[in-house]
Write a protein that holds these residues in place. Structure first.
Motif, PDB file in Angstrom:
ATOM      1  N   GLY A  24     -50.575 -21.463   1.613  1.00  0.00           N
ATOM      2  CA  GLY A  24     -51.853 -22.028   2.025  1.00  0.00           C
ATOM      3  C   GLY A  24     -52.886 -20.962   2.291  1.00  0.00           C
ATOM      4  O   GLY A  24     -54.054 -21.076   1.889  1.00  0.00           O
ATOM      5  N   ASP A  25     -52.470 -19.875   2.956  1.00  0.00           N
ATOM      6  CA  ASP A  25     -53.383 -18.776   3.269  1.00  0.00           C
ATOM      7  C   ASP A  25     -53.920 -18.158   1.982  1.00  0.00           C
ATOM      8  O   ASP A  25     -55.106 -17.816   1.874  1.00  0.00           O
ATOM      9  CB  ASP A  25     -52.629 -17.728   4.096  1.00  0.00           C
ATOM     10  N   LYS A  26     -53.064 -18.016   0.989  1.00  0.00           N
ATOM     11  CA  LYS A  26     -53.439 -17.361  -0.266  1.00  0.00           C
ATOM     12  C   LYS A  26     -54.447 -18.172  -1.068  1.00  0.00           C
ATOM     13  O   LYS A  26     -55.301 -17.617  -1.765  1.00  0.00           O
ATOM     14  CB  LYS A  26     -52.171 -17.129  -1.099  1.00  0.00           C
ATOM     15  N   LEU A  27     -54.369 -19.506  -0.988  1.00  0.00           N
ATOM     16  CA  LEU A  27     -55.241 -20.348  -1.806  1.00  0.00           C
ATOM     17  C   LEU A  27     -56.415 -20.953  -1.044  1.00  0.00           C
ATOM     18  O   LEU A  27     -57.336 -21.493  -1.660  1.00  0.00           O
ATOM     19  CB  LEU A  27     -54.428 -21.492  -2.433  1.00  0.00           C
ATOM     20  N   SER A  28     -56.390 -20.899   0.264  1.00  0.00           N
ATOM     21  CA  SER A  28     -57.451 -21.553   1.042  1.00  0.00           C
ATOM     22  C   SER A  28     -58.761 -20.766   0.976  1.00  0.00           C
ATOM     23  O   SER A  28     -58.795 -19.581   1.318  1.00  0.00           O
ATOM     24  CB  SER A  28     -57.024 -21.698   2.503  1.00  0.00           C
ATOM     25  N   PRO A  29     -59.863 -21.416   0.581  1.00  0.00           N
ATOM     26  CA  PRO A  29     -61.176 -20.747   0.603  1.00  0.00           C
ATOM     27  C   PRO A  29     -61.624 -20.409   2.027  1.00  0.00           C
ATOM     28  O   PRO A  29     -62.591 -19.683   2.211  1.00  0.00           O
ATOM     29  CB  PRO A  29     -62.113 -21.791  -0.024  1.00  0.00           C
ATOM     30  N   LEU A  30     -60.904 -20.939   3.033  1.00  0.00           N
ATOM     31  CA  LEU A  30     -61.233 -20.647   4.424  1.00  0.00           C
ATOM     32  C   LEU A  30     -60.580 -19.357   4.908  1.00  0.00           C
ATOM     33  O   LEU A  30     -60.897 -18.865   5.989  1.00  0.00           O
ATOM     34  CB  LEU A  30     -60.781 -21.801   5.336  1.00  0.00           C
ATOM     35  N   SER A  31     -59.655 -18.829   4.120  1.00  0.00           N
ATOM     36  CA  SER A  31     -58.903 -17.637   4.532  1.00  0.00           C
ATOM     37  C   SER A  31     -59.734 -16.372   4.333  1.00  0.00           C
ATOM     38  O   SER A  31     -60.421 -16.208   3.313  1.00  0.00           O
ATOM     39  CB  SER A  31     -57.607 -17.534   3.728  1.00  0.00           C
ATOM     40  N   ASP A  32     -59.647 -15.449   5.303  1.00  0.00           N
ATOM     41  CA  ASP A  32     -60.397 -14.201   5.177  1.00  0.00           C
ATOM     42  C   ASP A  32     -59.876 -13.344   4.019  1.00  0.00           C
ATOM     43  O   ASP A  32     -60.651 -12.750   3.275  1.00  0.00           O
ATOM     44  CB  ASP A  32     -60.379 -13.410   6.488  1.00  0.00           C
ATOM     45  N   THR A  33     -58.549 -13.292   3.837  1.00  0.00           N
ATOM     46  CA  THR A  33     -58.009 -12.481   2.744  1.00  0.00           C
ATOM     47  C   THR A  33     -58.392 -13.055   1.379  1.00  0.00           C
ATOM     48  O   THR A  33     -58.609 -12.305   0.422  1.00  0.00           O
ATOM     49  CB  THR A  33     -56.472 -12.381   2.833  1.00  0.00           C
ATOM     50  N   THR A  34     -58.484 -14.388   1.292  1.00  0.00           N
ATOM     51  CA  THR A  34     -58.875 -15.028   0.037  1.00  0.00           C
ATOM     52  C   THR A  34     -60.322 -14.712  -0.301  1.00  0.00           C
ATOM     53  O   THR A  34     -60.715 -14.751  -1.466  1.00  0.00           O
ATOM     54  CB  THR A  34     -58.667 -16.555   0.121  1.00  0.00           C
ATOM     55  N   ASN A  35     -61.119 -14.399   0.679  1.00  0.00           N
ATOM     56  CA  ASN A  35     -62.508 -14.007   0.446  1.00  0.00           C
ATOM     57  C   ASN A  35     -62.645 -12.498   0.236  1.00  0.00           C
ATOM     58  O   ASN A  35     -63.511 -12.045  -0.517  1.00  0.00           O
ATOM     59  CB  ASN A  35     -63.382 -14.444   1.624  1.00  0.00           C
ATOM     60  N   LEU A  36     -61.783 -11.720   0.897  1.00  0.00           N
ATOM     61  CA  LEU A  36     -61.882 -10.270   0.788  1.00  0.00           C
ATOM     62  C   LEU A  36     -61.433  -9.757  -0.585  1.00  0.00           C
ATOM     63  O   LEU A  36     -62.055  -8.849  -1.140  1.00  0.00           O
ATOM     64  CB  LEU A  36     -61.040  -9.604   1.876  1.00  0.00           C
ATOM     65  N   ALA A  37     -60.360 -10.335  -1.131  1.00  0.00           N
ATOM     66  CA  ALA A  37     -59.818  -9.852  -2.405  1.00  0.00           C
ATOM     67  C   ALA A  37     -60.843  -9.912  -3.543  1.00  0.00           C
ATOM     68  O   ALA A  37     -61.056  -8.916  -4.240  1.00  0.00           O
ATOM     69  CB  ALA A  37     -58.549 -10.620  -2.766  1.00  0.00           C
ATOM     70  N   PRO A  38     -61.513 -11.053  -3.762  1.00  0.00           N
ATOM     71  CA  PRO A  38     -62.514 -11.067  -4.842  1.00  0.00           C
ATOM     72  C   PRO A  38     -63.716 -10.175  -4.556  1.00  0.00           C
ATOM     73  O   PRO A  38     -64.313  -9.633  -5.484  1.00  0.00           O
ATOM     74  CB  PRO A  38     -62.927 -12.550  -4.912  1.00  0.00           C
ATOM     75  N   ALA A  39     -64.049 -10.011  -3.284  1.00  0.00           N
ATOM     76  CA  ALA A  39     -65.175  -9.138  -2.938  1.00  0.00           C
ATOM     77  C   ALA A  39     -64.875  -7.694  -3.322  1.00  0.00           C
ATOM     78  O   ALA A  39     -65.752  -6.969  -3.801  1.00  0.00           O
ATOM     79  CB  ALA A  39     -65.478  -9.230  -1.447  1.00  0.00           C
ATOM     80  N   MET A  40     -63.637  -7.251  -3.117  1.00  0.00           N
ATOM     81  CA  MET A  40     -63.249  -5.892  -3.482  1.00  0.00           C
ATOM     82  C   MET A  40     -63.164  -5.728  -4.999  1.00  0.00           C
ATOM     83  O   MET A  40     -63.458  -4.666  -5.535  1.00  0.00           O
ATOM     84  CB  MET A  40     -61.890  -5.537  -2.871  1.00  0.00           C
ATOM     85  N   ALA A  41     -62.760  -6.795  -5.684  1.00  0.00           N
ATOM     86  CA  ALA A  41     -62.555  -6.711  -7.131  1.00  0.00           C
ATOM     87  C   ALA A  41     -63.858  -6.828  -7.913  1.00  0.00           C
ATOM     88  O   ALA A  41     -64.002  -6.255  -8.992  1.00  0.00           O
ATOM     89  CB  ALA A  41     -61.573  -7.791  -7.579  1.00  0.00           C
ATOM     90  N   GLY A  42     -64.818  -7.606  -7.366  1.00  0.00           N
ATOM     91  CA  GLY A  42     -66.087  -7.786  -8.066  1.00  0.00           C
ATOM     92  C   GLY A  42     -66.255  -9.146  -8.694  1.00  0.00           C
ATOM     93  O   GLY A  42     -66.904  -9.295  -9.730  1.00  0.00           O
ATOM     94  N   THR A  43     -65.651 -10.183  -8.059  1.00  0.00           N
ATOM     95  CA  THR A  43     -65.823 -11.549  -8.542  1.00  0.00           C
ATOM     96  C   THR A  43     -66.095 -12.447  -7.346  1.00  0.00           C
ATOM     97  O   THR A  43     -66.244 -11.961  -6.222  1.00  0.00           O
ATOM     98  CB  THR A  43     -64.581 -12.013  -9.337  1.00  0.00           C
ATOM     99  N   ASP A  44     -66.150 -13.781  -7.577  1.00  0.00           N
ATOM    100  CA  ASP A  44     -66.433 -14.689  -6.462  1.00  0.00           C
ATOM    101  C   ASP A  44     -65.170 -15.445  -6.070  1.00  0.00           C
ATOM    102  O   ASP A  44     -64.193 -15.495  -6.825  1.00  0.00           O
ATOM    103  CB  ASP A  44     -67.554 -15.679  -6.828  1.00  0.00           C
ATOM    104  N   VAL A  45     -65.192 -16.060  -4.889  1.00  0.00           N
ATOM    105  CA  VAL A  45     -63.986 -16.671  -4.328  1.00  0.00           C
ATOM    106  C   VAL A  45     -63.495 -17.850  -5.167  1.00  0.00           C
ATOM    107  O   VAL A  45     -62.290 -18.054  -5.321  1.00  0.00           O
ATOM    108  CB  VAL A  45     -64.227 -17.102  -2.859  1.00  0.00           C
ATOM    109  N   PHE A  46     -64.400 -18.644  -5.747  1.00  0.00           N
ATOM    110  CA  PHE A  46     -63.973 -19.791  -6.541  1.00  0.00           C
ATOM    111  C   PHE A  46     -63.267 -19.352  -7.821  1.00  0.00           C
ATOM    112  O   PHE A  46     -62.249 -19.932  -8.212  1.00  0.00           O
ATOM    113  CB  PHE A  46     -65.169 -20.684  -6.869  1.00  0.00           C
ATOM    114  N   SER A  47     -63.803 -18.327  -8.486  1.00  0.00           N
ATOM    115  CA  SER A  47     -63.141 -17.785  -9.687  1.00  0.00           C
ATOM    116  C   SER A  47     -61.773 -17.221  -9.321  1.00  0.00           C
ATOM    117  O   SER A  47     -60.790 -17.398 -10.058  1.00  0.00           O
ATOM    118  CB  SER A  47     -64.003 -16.683 -10.312  1.00  0.00           C
TER     119      SER A  47
END
Length: 502
Positions: A189-212
């Motif tokens: 759940g943590d890995k897929l939830s758009p509410l999770s901080d790590t789910t938001n941090l990973a795409p930010a570091m990579a250069g994409t958006d959370v939905f993608s």
């Protein structure tokens, strides 16, 4: 003759003077770092993080800031002026600004979703899935729903997980498999939830958006999840207990939710709106904001006392649950803009470090040394995952295992023409899920204390989802499922520093 000799002497002196000036300018220009210098900076970060977190059990923020000091000192040693170093830190933070904005809005969303009854409704229906005959599978499902609804694996384990551990004792189910099922559901759940901080941090570091990011993670994540469900289903069937399950703890939570909230299926509309926004490829910020607005509209309709002032308060400082039931109060006292301050500050400090390391070329030196023999996409995915796991071991904090490797490998993925979602998926597939498997990591320490488990070894072999996730992602890379190449247009966007979306 004398005049001609003097002229030649003057020209010769002038040439020497100009050459000296040129040499002085070159001497003042910053130089490229040596490999040992870049390693020394990272080693300083590793040591201070390890001592701070493992020995003194402090928050990672200050140790991370000391790591920034190490990076800044190395930059000065390389010949950079302080103004340039300061600019590097600001540039690093600016690259994570979208993630910071999303984290702020997610904090508001969580607060309003609890006030409106949306999250309590999701948890309520999740608890109804419990069946003693399929306890371990139900445990995975309940923790999955709770973690998806709240965006926190820690909150799920500290509430639902604790209650489920008590029920397992009544059923005679061993501690290891129970804890493994709790972890599998909570981290799914943590890995897929758009509410999770790590789910938001990973795409930010990579250069994409959370939905993608979430969309691309689905195939590998669902596969690892099915493996976990099948395993716990078979194990539960083979070791079924004829004893009576004491579900009193869960009954207390269910009744507590009903006593304090009006539970209604219509309250599932806000998450459905966000899911629809993802499907329609709406940008993350307006998509999540829409979820906040819908919840704010529904709150006064369904919940008593949900005034405009209460909505503002929940969005700012989070929701405070006062039911008298400790587990329920712990689970539903959260959210708000201020509730995200810790994650936001951690992101900013880590990006200060990353900004210096990237601009001074220290990251490139290390990446070139690591990827020297990496000749394929699967190998790059594998190296990324190994680096994330190593980060969890050496710098035992989940955020760092995403933030630092993310900034390290973003240029390498861009150079290889690989889409940023491949990197963000690798970061979460190894960084997020392996953190509880390292005994001295902050996640593992929290789990042992919260669930009352003697050591990580008790649940390590049973954390099926956490163990399967990096393996599935790596194997799927060979058939192209967790690898995606960028188009020429996407490559141009990436080279210009923009977000590359699916």
């Amino acid at each position: 003759m004398k005049l001609q000799g003097s002229t030649k002497l003057w020209k010769s002196m002038k040439r020497k003077e100009l050459q000296q000036m040129e040499d002085n300018v070159k001497a003042k220009e910053p130089r490229a770092p040596k490999l040992y210098e870049a390693i020394a900076t990272f080693l300083g970060l590793v040591v201070i993080m390890s001592v701070g977190i493992v020995v003194f059990e402090v928050s990672p923020h200050i140790p991370m800031f000391i790591g920034v000091i190490f990076a800044a000192l190395m930059a000065l040693r390389l010949g950079y002026k302080w103004d340039a170093v300061e600019s590097m830190m600001i540039t690093g933070i600016s690259r994570a600004m979208q993630a910071i904005l999303i984290l702020m809005i997610v904090g508001m969303l969580v607060g309003t979703w609890i006030l409106s009854g949306t999250i309590p409704t999701m948890i309520y229906y999740g608890l109804k899935l419990l069946s003693p005959s399929i306890f371990l599978v139900a445990t995975v499902l309940i923790c999955s729903v709770t973690s998806l609804a709240t965006g926190t694996s820690w909150g799920t384990m500290g509430t639902m997980g604790l209650a489920l551990m008590g029920i397992a004792a009544g059923l005679g189910i061993p501690v290891g498999p129970t804890a493994g099922a709790i972890l599998s559901g909570a981290y799914f759940g943590d890995k897929l939830s758009p509410l999770s901080d790590t789910t938001n941090l990973a795409p930010a570091m990579a250069g994409t958006d959370v939905f993608s990011h979430v969309k691309f993670m689905m195939k590998a994540t669902i596969t690892a999840y099915i493996i976990a469900l099948v395993f716990f289903g078979v194990y539960g069937f083979m070791h079924a207990s004829n004893g009576h399950a004491d579900t009193s703890q869960l009954d207390i939570l269910v009744n507590g939710i009903k006593d304090n909230f009006n539970v209604n299926p219509i309250l599932l509309l806000p998450p459905l709106v966000v899911i629809l926004a993802i499907a329609l490829k709406m940008p993350a910020i307006p998509g999540i904001t829409l979820g906040v607005i819908v919840a704010a509209i529904m709150a006064p309709i369904f919940q008593n006392g949900a005034t405009l002032g209460a909505i503002f308060e929940s969005a700012m400082n989070g929701y405070t649950m006062e039911s008298g039931i400790k587990a329920l109060d712990t689970l539903l006292t959260k959210g708000g803009l201020m509730g995200m301050a810790e994650s936001i500050l951690m992101t900013m400090i880590a990006m200060m470090f990353g900004g210096i390391m990237e601009a001074t070329g220290q990251l490139n030196v290390i990446i070139n040394a690591i990827t020297k023999y990496v000749k394929s996409g699967p190998a790059l995915i594998g190296v990324t995952e190994l680096t994330c796991i190593a980060s969890n071991v050496t710098m035992p904090e989940q955020y760092i295992s995403i933030l630092v490797p993310g900034r390290m490998y973003a240029p390498a993925y861009r150079k290889a023409g690989m889409h940023p979602v491949a990197l963000s998926n690798a970061l979460e597939s190894a960084g997020t899920v392996t953190s509880p498997l390292v005994p001295w990591n902050t996640c593992a320490i929290y789990i042992k204390k919260t669930l009352g488990i003697q050591s990580t070894a008790v649940y390590f072999p049973w954390a099926i989802f956490n163990l399967a996730m990096p393996i599935v992602t790596f194997l799927f890379a060979f058939v192209g499922i967790t690898i995606k190449k960028m188009t020429d247009e996407e490559q141009k966007i990436a080279d210009e520093g923009g977000l590359v979306k699916l």
